[in-house]
Design an enzyme around this catalytic site. Structure first.
Site, short mmCIF file in Angstrom:
data_model
loop_
_atom_site.label_atom_id
_atom_site.label_comp_id
_atom_site.label_asym_id
_atom_site.label_seq_id
_atom_site.Cartn_x
_atom_site.Cartn_y
_atom_site.Cartn_z
N CYS A 45 0.82 -1.21 0.00
CA CYS A 45 0.00 0.00 0.00
C CYS A 45 0.86 1.26 0.00
O CYS A 45 0.66 2.15 -0.83
CB CYS A 45 -0.93 -0.01 1.22
N CYS A 50 -1.44 1.70 -3.18
CA CYS A 50 -2.45 2.75 -2.97
C CYS A 50 -1.88 4.15 -2.90
O CYS A 50 -2.39 5.06 -3.56
CB CYS A 50 -3.19 2.50 -1.67
N LYS A 53 0.09 5.45 -6.08
CA LYS A 53 -0.92 5.51 -7.14
C LYS A 53 -1.81 6.74 -6.99
O LYS A 53 -2.04 7.49 -7.93
CB LYS A 53 -1.73 4.21 -7.13
N TYR A 179 -9.02 -3.36 -11.21
CA TYR A 179 -8.72 -2.11 -10.51
C TYR A 179 -7.46 -1.43 -11.07
O TYR A 179 -7.46 -0.26 -11.40
CB TYR A 179 -8.37 -2.38 -9.04
N GLU A 183 -7.12 2.06 -13.30
CA GLU A 183 -6.51 3.22 -12.61
C GLU A 183 -5.33 3.75 -13.41
O GLU A 183 -5.20 4.97 -13.63
CB GLU A 183 -6.08 2.83 -11.20
N HIS A 437 -27.00 20.88 -0.17
CA HIS A 437 -27.20 21.45 -1.50
C HIS A 437 -26.23 22.59 -1.77
O HIS A 437 -25.99 23.40 -0.87
CB HIS A 437 -28.64 21.97 -1.61
N GLU A 442 -26.12 14.66 -2.47
CA GLU A 442 -27.52 14.78 -2.05
C GLU A 442 -28.44 13.91 -2.90
O GLU A 442 -29.55 13.56 -2.50
CB GLU A 442 -27.99 16.24 -2.09
#
Ligand code: NDP
Length: 455
Positions: A45, A50, A53, A179, A183, A437, A442
């Site tokens: 990672c 992760c 990346k 994945y 990516e 908002h 939302e």
């Protein structure tokens, strides 16, 4: 704590996410812990996954941000990009994190040993000639890229190398549709490379909700990625200026860089697991029970080496559960239900719960809500990019069982909704929640009309 006939209460092999979390918690509860790492503290990672990346994802996205600024009145001069500077800065950050992780372990009281470990017997680990005995051993060796055995595969790079290329590719092939493939396709395309994504399936991201897969594939094509589905590479040869890929059907594709992102395999070879009696499955992953115990009761395993849900936060949780159970008399098991995940594609995906197909198989009748819209930001930027949001509700109990989004900030948005799913929230509770908002998020609390039932 533990038995004094052993040098350590716990020897952990692998200082990645799972190993570090388990070891430092165990040491905090008083265990004598050694952590052995053959490469760099931080693991996949932090060092080659992760984190680097995501830094490249941020770096690449500026290309679109500069272009989008003009609709908001900005005149941006000729933007210049320096790949070398991005890589150097990224590397410096990874070095910093590596030393932070090393310090965390040491400050927790763990001994950090540099070298490759091998089990000599079920209580003994050898590291470069040094012999350590331990009451318990934790296997946390992670995984590595799987490169299929096709002719010329030695000319291809994996994600490990893609994170540190000396030069930005100008024409690139990426093989795989998972994945990692999507990516990197997003990163290199945004930075200006011509990218061909070659995958054997019918579209990207097998296992994700079908609407999510279709939406991402559409956006990738709109951004100029050449998506070749149901396509197989037969062989790779060197050619002037790069490599030539021979596709099934006879087509040739010449590129300067070919990246294989065709899955990962557990790191279980050459560390004496079979000899110590640790059972592996057909893919070579360590078999564990719900308490992270292998077939040898005092040998445990967490993280990608067990090939369950191969995500950092899952490994962290598995490591924590192990340490709590064994060293804090607080039995904890990882709960694999509703694990959220993200894909840092362009645009990104956030997802938690079941896909529509899984939900239909499990719950029968569903209410499915789908919204497709242009993000407000792209009204003035005029960028042709659309978002998708989808809620899957089991009709009988009205519980929301799936929540999926493709679009800017999807991972940030879905993290919050993952809490709602974990709590078993109903559609009526979503509806009773006031939106913020104007946001994209939302939309998840204002979806009113379910799709008609499929025929
Ligand atoms: P994935 O398992 O996600 O995808 C592998 C891809 O390669 C699939 O498209 C698969 O096709 C294809 N494939 C496999 N073998 C071959 C082959 N021999 N020839 C051609 N294609 C092949 O693996 P990744 O490498 O992308 O990622 C590994 C894991 O790492 C992920 O599963 C995930 O757990 C983790 N990860 C998570 C990230 C995140 O959370 N954002 C980011 C990166 C990795 P098919 O579908 O047909 O089998």
């Amino acid at each position: 704590m533990g038995s004094t006939i052993y040098d350590y209460d716990l020897v952990t092999i692998g200082a990645g996410s799972g190993g570090v979390r388990a070891s430092r918690l165990a040491a905090g509860y008083g265990a004598r812990v050694a952590v052995i790492e053959e490469s760099r503290v931080g693991g996949t990672c932090v060092i080659r996954g992760c984190v680097p990346k995501k830094l490249l994802v941020y770096g690449a996205h500026f290309a679109e941000d500069f272009a989008d600024a003009s609709g908001y009145g900005w005149t941006v001069g000729q933007a210049q990009f320096d790949w070398g500077r991005l890589i150097d800065n990224k590397d410096a950050e990874i070095d910093r994190l590596e030393s932070v992780y090393g310090r965390i372990l040491r400050e927790a009281g763990c001994e950090v040993i540099d070298g490759r470990a091998r089990l000599a017997d079920p209580h003994t680990v050898e590291v470069d000639g040094r012999v350590l005995t331990a009451e318990r051993i934790l296997i946390a060796t992670g995984g590595r890229p799987h490169m299929p055995a096709i002719p010329g595969i030695e000319h291809a790079i994996s994600s490990n190398e893609a994170l540190g290329l000396a030069k930005l590719p100008s024409k690139m092939a990426i093989v795989g549709g998972g994945y990692i493939a999507v990516e990197f396709a997003g990163i290199f395309r945004a930075l200006g490379a011509r990218v061909t994504l070659i995958l054997r399936g019918d579209t990207v991201l097998r296992g994700f909700d079908q609407d999510v897969r279709t939406a991402l594939a559409g956006e990738m094509v709109r951004k100029g990625i050449d998506l070749r589905c149901e396509s197989i590479v037969r062989g790779i040869e060197k050619c002037e200026g790069g490599v030539s890929l021979r596709l099934a059907g006879g087509d040739l594709l010449e590129v300067d860089t070919v990246l294989y992102a065709t899955g990962r395999v557990p790191n279980t070879e050459g560390i004496g697991l079979a000899e110590a009696g640790v059972a592996l499955d057909a893919k070579g992953a360590v078999v564990v029970d719900e308490w992270a115990r292998t077939s040898v009761p005092h040998i445990h395993a967490v993280g990608d080496v067990t090939d369950r849900i191969n995500l950092t936060p899952v490994a962290l949780n598995e490591g924590r559960c192990f340490a709590e159970t064994v060293y804090n008399a607080n039995p904890m098991r990882m709960d694999y239900e509703n694990v959220p995940s993200a894909v840092f594609s362009n645009p990104p995906i956030g997802s938690v719960g079941l896909t529509e197909a899984q939900a239909r198989a499990r719950h029968g009748k569903l209410d499915v809500y789908v919204s497709r819209f242009k993000p407000m930001r792209h009204t003035l930027s005029k960028r042709d990019e659309r978002s998708l949001m989808k809620l899957i509700v089991e009709r009988a109990g009205q519980r929301v069982v799936g929540c999926h989004m493709v679009g800017p900030d999807a991972p940030e948005i879905v993290q919050g909704f993952a809490v709602a799913l974990k709590c078993g929230a109903t559609k009526q509770q979503f509806d009773a929640t006031v939106g913020i908002h104007p946001t994209a998020a939302e939309e998840f609390v204002t979806m009113r009309d379910a799709l008609p039932d499929p025929e």
